[in-house]
Design a protein around this motif. Structure first.
Motif, PDB file in Angstrom:
ATOM      1  N   GLU A   1       0.827  -1.213   0.000  1.00  0.00           N
ATOM      2  CA  GLU A   1       0.000   0.000   0.000  1.00  0.00           C
ATOM      3  C   GLU A   1       0.856   1.257   0.000  1.00  0.00           C
ATOM      4  N   GLN A   2       2.022   1.181   0.616  1.00  0.00           N
ATOM      5  CA  GLN A   2       2.924   2.330   0.688  1.00  0.00           C
ATOM      6  C   GLN A   2       3.867   2.397  -0.501  1.00  0.00           C
ATOM      7  N   GLY A   3       3.760   1.427  -1.401  1.00  0.00           N
ATOM      8  CA  GLY A   3       4.640   1.404  -2.551  1.00  0.00           C
ATOM      9  C   GLY A   3       6.069   1.029  -2.205  1.00  0.00           C
ATOM     10  N   ARG A   4       6.252   0.317  -1.097  1.00  0.00           N
ATOM     11  CA  ARG A   4       7.598  -0.030  -0.614  1.00  0.00           C
ATOM     12  C   ARG A   4       7.934  -1.508  -0.740  1.00  0.00           C
ATOM     13  N   LEU A   5       7.006  -2.307  -1.262  1.00  0.00           N
ATOM     14  CA  LEU A   5       7.225  -3.754  -1.277  1.00  0.00           C
ATOM     15  C   LEU A   5       8.439  -4.128  -2.125  1.00  0.00           C
ATOM     16  N   ARG A   6       8.514  -3.611  -3.334  1.00  0.00           N
ATOM     17  CA  ARG A   6       9.644  -3.943  -4.216  1.00  0.00           C
ATOM     18  C   ARG A   6      10.972  -3.457  -3.623  1.00  0.00           C
ATOM     19  N   ALA A   7      10.982  -2.224  -3.123  1.00  0.00           N
ATOM     20  CA  ALA A   7      12.206  -1.679  -2.540  1.00  0.00           C
ATOM     21  C   ALA A   7      12.641  -2.501  -1.327  1.00  0.00           C
ATOM     22  N   SER A   8      11.687  -2.938  -0.528  1.00  0.00           N
ATOM     23  CA  SER A   8      12.006  -3.747   0.645  1.00  0.00           C
ATOM     24  C   SER A   8      12.596  -5.085   0.225  1.00  0.00           C
ATOM     25  N   ALA A   9      12.010  -5.713  -0.786  1.00  0.00           N
ATOM     26  CA  ALA A   9      12.526  -6.994  -1.274  1.00  0.00           C
ATOM     27  C   ALA A   9      13.945  -6.822  -1.825  1.00  0.00           C
ATOM     28  N   GLU A  10      14.176  -5.751  -2.567  1.00  0.00           N
ATOM     29  CA  GLU A  10      15.510  -5.493  -3.111  1.00  0.00           C
ATOM     30  C   GLU A  10      16.523  -5.244  -2.005  1.00  0.00           C
ATOM     31  N   GLU A  11      16.088  -4.579  -0.935  1.00  0.00           N
ATOM     32  CA  GLU A  11      16.961  -4.326   0.205  1.00  0.00           C
ATOM     33  C   GLU A  11      17.354  -5.649   0.873  1.00  0.00           C
ATOM     34  N   HIS A  12      16.390  -6.553   1.001  1.00  0.00           N
ATOM     35  CA  HIS A  12      16.682  -7.854   1.594  1.00  0.00           C
ATOM     36  C   HIS A  12      17.663  -8.641   0.722  1.00  0.00           C
ATOM     37  N   LEU A  13      17.494  -8.586  -0.589  1.00  0.00           N
ATOM     38  CA  LEU A  13      18.425  -9.268  -1.487  1.00  0.00           C
ATOM     39  C   LEU A  13      19.828  -8.672  -1.382  1.00  0.00           C
ATOM     40  N   GLU A  14      19.893  -7.363  -1.261  1.00  0.00           N
ATOM     41  CA  GLU A  14      21.192  -6.692  -1.104  1.00  0.00           C
ATOM     42  C   GLU A  14      21.870  -7.151   0.190  1.00  0.00           C
ATOM     43  N   LEU A  15      21.089  -7.302   1.247  1.00  0.00           N
ATOM     44  CA  LEU A  15      21.635  -7.774   2.522  1.00  0.00           C
ATOM     45  C   LEU A  15      22.148  -9.208   2.388  1.00  0.00           C
ATOM     46  N   LEU A  16      21.378 -10.063   1.733  1.00  0.00           N
ATOM     47  CA  LEU A  16      21.822 -11.440   1.529  1.00  0.00           C
ATOM     48  C   LEU A  16      23.108 -11.501   0.708  1.00  0.00           C
TER      49      LEU A  16
END
Length: 84
Positions: free
Chosen positions: A19-34
């Motif tokens: 709803e906040q338009g942050r889902l994709r960015a959050s997923a990409e952030e998690h991939l970057e962390l991994l």
């Protein structure tokens, strides 16, 4: 600590991120962390995790203030993972 983090993060769910338009960015952030963890790059892990926690804190407000305060414990845990 990880169990508590999972429990707290589930409170906010994927719907709120979408709803906040942050889902994709959050997923990409998690991939970057991994990627940083797999590369055993402690500095990159610190940078990504610090930025991620900042986003999380901004997204959910004061409900996660205590979690953000535990950032050092989480970073220490991640540093231990890198030493394995």
């Amino acid at each position: 600590m990880v169990r508590d983090l999972r429990r707290r993060s589930r409170l906010y769910g994927l719907t709120a991120l979408a709803e906040q338009g942050r889902l994709r960015a959050s997923a990409e952030e998690h991939l970057e962390l991994l990627d940083a963890l797999l590369a055993r790059d402690a500095e990159a892990v610190r940078t990504v995790m610090t930025r991620h926690l900042g986003h999380v804190r901004g997204t959910v407000g004061s409900a996660l203030t205590r979690l953000f305060a535990q950032k050092r414990k989480l970073l220490a845990f991640l540093a231990l993972l890198l030493r394995v």
